[in-house]
Design a protein around this motif. Structure first.
Motif, PDB file in Angstrom:
ATOM      1  N   UNK A 321      78.017  18.550  23.479  1.00  0.00           N
ATOM      2  CA  UNK A 321      76.633  18.916  23.158  1.00  0.00           C
ATOM      3  C   UNK A 321      75.689  18.318  24.203  1.00  0.00           C
ATOM      4  N   UNK A 322      76.139  18.290  25.440  1.00  0.00           N
ATOM      5  CA  UNK A 322      75.289  17.849  26.534  1.00  0.00           C
ATOM      6  C   UNK A 322      75.217  16.341  26.658  1.00  0.00           C
ATOM      7  N   UNK A 323      74.273  15.904  27.468  1.00  0.00           N
ATOM      8  CA  UNK A 323      74.125  14.469  27.761  1.00  0.00           C
ATOM      9  C   UNK A 323      72.692  14.016  27.551  1.00  0.00           C
ATOM     10  N   UNK A 343      85.236   7.611  26.437  1.00  0.00           N
ATOM     11  CA  UNK A 343      86.428   7.807  25.630  1.00  0.00           C
ATOM     12  C   UNK A 343      86.507   6.930  24.406  1.00  0.00           C
ATOM     13  N   UNK A 344      85.593   5.983  24.252  1.00  0.00           N
ATOM     14  CA  UNK A 344      85.586   5.080  23.114  1.00  0.00           C
ATOM     15  C   UNK A 344      84.662   5.623  22.028  1.00  0.00           C
ATOM     16  N   UNK A 345      85.165   5.749  20.817  1.00  0.00           N
ATOM     17  CA  UNK A 345      84.372   6.272  19.706  1.00  0.00           C
ATOM     18  C   UNK A 345      83.422   5.214  19.174  1.00  0.00           C
ATOM     19  N   UNK A 346      82.215   5.621  18.879  1.00  0.00           N
ATOM     20  CA  UNK A 346      81.227   4.718  18.327  1.00  0.00           C
ATOM     21  C   UNK A 346      80.120   5.503  17.656  1.00  0.00           C
ATOM     22  N   UNK A 347      79.057   4.814  17.268  1.00  0.00           N
ATOM     23  CA  UNK A 347      77.941   5.476  16.590  1.00  0.00           C
ATOM     24  C   UNK A 347      77.006   6.118  17.611  1.00  0.00           C
ATOM     25  N   UNK A 348      76.588   7.343  17.325  1.00  0.00           N
ATOM     26  CA  UNK A 348      75.621   8.027  18.170  1.00  0.00           C
ATOM     27  C   UNK A 348      74.234   7.445  17.915  1.00  0.00           C
ATOM     28  N   UNK A 349      73.557   7.068  19.000  1.00  0.00           N
ATOM     29  CA  UNK A 349      72.210   6.512  18.897  1.00  0.00           C
ATOM     30  C   UNK A 349      71.289   7.311  19.815  1.00  0.00           C
ATOM     31  N   UNK A 350      70.012   7.363  19.437  1.00  0.00           N
ATOM     32  CA  UNK A 350      69.060   8.241  20.123  1.00  0.00           C
ATOM     33  C   UNK A 350      67.760   7.494  20.370  1.00  0.00           C
ATOM     34  N   UNK A 351      67.169   7.725  21.523  1.00  0.00           N
ATOM     35  CA  UNK A 351      65.799   7.280  21.769  1.00  0.00           C
ATOM     36  C   UNK A 351      65.090   8.362  22.562  1.00  0.00           C
ATOM     37  N   UNK A 352      63.806   8.543  22.278  1.00  0.00           N
ATOM     38  CA  UNK A 352      63.061   9.572  22.985  1.00  0.00           C
ATOM     39  C   UNK A 352      61.733   9.841  22.317  1.00  0.00           C
ATOM     40  N   UNK A 353      60.874  10.611  22.967  1.00  0.00           N
ATOM     41  CA  UNK A 353      59.516  10.836  22.469  1.00  0.00           C
ATOM     42  C   UNK A 353      59.440  11.687  21.215  1.00  0.00           C
ATOM     43  N   UNK A 354      60.523  12.403  20.868  1.00  0.00           N
ATOM     44  CA  UNK A 354      60.507  13.237  19.670  1.00  0.00           C
ATOM     45  C   UNK A 354      61.090  12.557  18.454  1.00  0.00           C
ATOM     46  N   UNK A 355      61.505  11.299  18.610  1.00  0.00           N
ATOM     47  CA  UNK A 355      62.076  10.564  17.478  1.00  0.00           C
ATOM     48  C   UNK A 355      60.959  10.166  16.514  1.00  0.00           C
ATOM     49  N   UNK A 356      61.219  10.324  15.232  1.00  0.00           N
ATOM     50  CA  UNK A 356      60.223   9.985  14.215  1.00  0.00           C
ATOM     51  C   UNK A 356      59.814   8.518  14.300  1.00  0.00           C
ATOM     52  N   UNK A 357      58.561   8.206  13.972  1.00  0.00           N
ATOM     53  CA  UNK A 357      58.169   6.792  13.898  1.00  0.00           C
ATOM     54  C   UNK A 357      58.768   6.085  12.694  1.00  0.00           C
ATOM     55  N   UNK A 358      59.385   6.837  11.769  1.00  0.00           N
ATOM     56  CA  UNK A 358      60.047   6.188  10.646  1.00  0.00           C
ATOM     57  C   UNK A 358      60.077   7.056   9.408  1.00  0.00           C
ATOM     58  N   UNK A 383      81.706   9.820  24.445  1.00  0.00           N
ATOM     59  CA  UNK A 383      81.197  10.440  25.670  1.00  0.00           C
ATOM     60  C   UNK A 383      82.278  10.375  26.743  1.00  0.00           C
ATOM     61  N   UNK A 384      82.210  11.305  27.695  1.00  0.00           N
ATOM     62  CA  UNK A 384      83.182  11.294  28.790  1.00  0.00           C
ATOM     63  C   UNK A 384      82.598  10.565  29.992  1.00  0.00           C
ATOM     64  N   UNK A 385      83.314  10.606  31.113  1.00  0.00           N
ATOM     65  CA  UNK A 385      82.894   9.882  32.308  1.00  0.00           C
ATOM     66  C   UNK A 385      81.551  10.351  32.840  1.00  0.00           C
ATOM     67  N   UNK A 386      81.210  11.605  32.574  1.00  0.00           N
ATOM     68  CA  UNK A 386      79.947  12.167  33.059  1.00  0.00           C
ATOM     69  C   UNK A 386      78.819  12.062  32.033  1.00  0.00           C
TER      70      UNK A 386
END
Length: 505
Positions: A321-323, A343-358, A383-386
């Motif tokens: 689903x992109x990078x 290649x290591x599985x973990x929790x997806x985390x997000x930061x950016x201007x469209x993220x809710x303030x809460x 995620x992969x190497x790229x």
């Protein structure tokens, strides 16, 4: 204050008053109509006692008055709370209480439900669509009370696909950030663009990526009351639709329409899909029409879409689903709070201007979810190497069998490829030996048997992943209004599965 949704609507109403804003079947609302009609309704809400900052619910199926009601609520300076039109009175009451709503605008057919909900707690003013439609004709009116850029303009309660819903705050700033980034990364969203909506207006895809996105860009949104595949194909051609979005079920239905094979879909430049994995056959069906179906990852808390597969990679990396996007970062984080290695599985985390303030009035939840500048999704990815992100599963959905983590999504992808399998959901069933074991709930067709499912799954999956329970049913699986399969409803329906079904292996 000029950087608001209301200012965008007013601008297009002044500069292109007769341009189509919303198309409902054979009825078109131009920008001038939307501006003046919603202004008159905002004044009506004021007369009902609605004040700036009040939360006002909107409960109705897709119909002509819906965007007018939504803009009227915003123009009154109130906070829009979109509501599921299928709510019972008890469900509605809970959301109204959680939002602290003082009023609810509702379709005429739902007035009784809203009135019942209003009578079971703190007083709530019920405003029927009849009051709104009575204001359609009248002298031109331009009225609005703008909220500040950082003030809430909407609280969207999450669909609750995995549990308790929460109120996600949307501000003018976050919404305009979403529109700005989308216009840079998605060719189908630009000034004057045309999109097709076959999902409910009351949820993030319909409200944010449909109504509000289109309005800020001065575009045209073709809105369907429900999905009719043949009609959807015709609308794409008739209106030269550039953007469409939805779950795989929607694209499967449209591709199955008789008109699909000979249709001219060349206008489509954005066709994004989320909520479930895209079957390879579906990808190819649309690719033959020169349309790239691209996987997304997102959540209401991140504006709906945080990352999507680039057009150039949809064939080579269909499960990616992109990078991230230009301003939005999506990463994989370990339990220790460090970025995971490729290649290591973990929790997806997000930061950016469209993220809710809460979340609305939820300081404890906010402290858990928003940490060190990241939105912690509760979803697992790799995620992969790229840097390409691949969704693995929802953390809460993982099945732990004999101490080993099993991803229902992985199993669902394998089972969906078996001939005769229509829809499939994998859930955990209790097991005295393994603690939990996979159970497959399948909408089946033809002569599919449980033995067929086990035989085909065993060709691809390790033994501990192959379901020990297989339930075949004729009825479609329950879905949320967004079109996603509702795991919550399935778990409820099959809560006593082990008592009524035999293991198949």
């Amino acid at each position: 204050m000029s950087a608001t949704i209301g200012s965008a609507l007013a601008w297009w109403a002044r500069t292109q008053p007769h341009a189509p804003a919303f198309v409902f079947e054979d009825e078109t609302l131009d920008y001038a109509t939307v501006e003046h009609w919603s202004s008159r309704f905002a004044l009506r809400l004021q007369a009902e006692g609605v004040r700036p900052g009040d939360r006002v619910g909107l409960m109705a199926p897709n119909d002509v008055p819906w965007p007018i009601a939504a803009f009227g609520i915003l123009k009154a300076g109130a906070v829009l709370v979109p509501l599921n039109s299928r709510f019972t009175a008890a469900e509605l009451r809970k959301v109204l209480d959680d939002a602290g709503a003082t009023a609810v605008v509702t379709d005429d057919s739902l007035v009784a439900t809203a009135t019942e909900a209003g009578a079971s707690g703190s007083p709530v003013t019920v405003v029927p669509f009849a009051d709104l439609t009575a204001l359609r004709e009248g002298d031109p009116e331009t009225f609005r009370i703008d909220r500040g850029e950082e003030d809430p303009i909407s609280v969207i309660f999450t669909s609750g696909s995995t549990g308790r819903s929460k109120g996600v705050v949307l501000t003018n700033r976050t919404l305009l950030n979403i529109v700005f980034e989308a216009s840079l990364v998605e060719q189908g969203f630009h000034r004057g663009s045309t999109a097709l909506l076959v999902l409910p207006l009351a949820f993030t895809p319909g409200l944010v990526w449909g109504m509000l996105m289109s309005t800020v860009l001065g575009g045209k949104l073709v809105i369907e009351k429900q999905l009719v595949p043949s009609r959807a194909v015709q609308l794409i051609e008739e209106h030269s639709v550039e953007a469409i979005f939805g779950v795989p079920l929607i694209y499967q239905a449209i591709a199955g329409a008789p008109e699909f094979a000979d249709a001219d879909l060349s206008s489509l430049s954005t066709a994004v899909v989320g909520g479930a994995a895209v079957p390879g056959a579906l990808l190819e069906a649309w690719a033959k029409k020169d349309v790239a179906l691209r996987q997304i990852y997102g959540m209401t808390e991140a504006g709906g879409i945080a990352t999507s597969t680039p057009v150039s990679e949809f064939r080579d990396h269909p499960d990616s689903c992109g990078a991230g996007h230009i301003f939005t970062e999506v990463a994989v984080m370990t339990a220790a709070g460090e970025l995971a290695a490729p290649g290591e599985t973990g929790e997806l985390v997000i930061k950016g201007p469209g993220v809710t303030p809460g979340y609305w009035e939820s300081p404890d939840i906010n402290a858990q979810v928003f940490r060190d500048g990241w939105l912690h999704s509760g979803d697992l990815g790799v995620c992969d190497e790229d840097g390409r992100i691949r969704f693995v599963d929802r953390l809460k959905d993982l099945i732990i069998t004999g101490g080993i983590n099993v991803s229902p999504v992985e199993l669902e992808q394998v089972l969906a490829a078996i001939p005769g399998v229509g829809e499939v959901a994998v859930i955990a069933a209790t097991d005295p030996k393994f603690g939990e074991t996979p159970a497959a709930i399948i909408q089946a067709s033809g002569d599919l048997t449980e033995e067929d499912v086990i035989r085909e799954a065993s060709k691809v999956l390790a033994d501990f992943k192959v379901p020990r329970y297989v339930v075949l049913r004729d009825e479609p699986l329950p879905r949320l209004p967004s079109g996603k399969i509702s795991k919550t409803d399935i778990r409820t329906e099959y809560a006593d599965l082990v008592e009524h079904y035999q293991k198949v292996r």
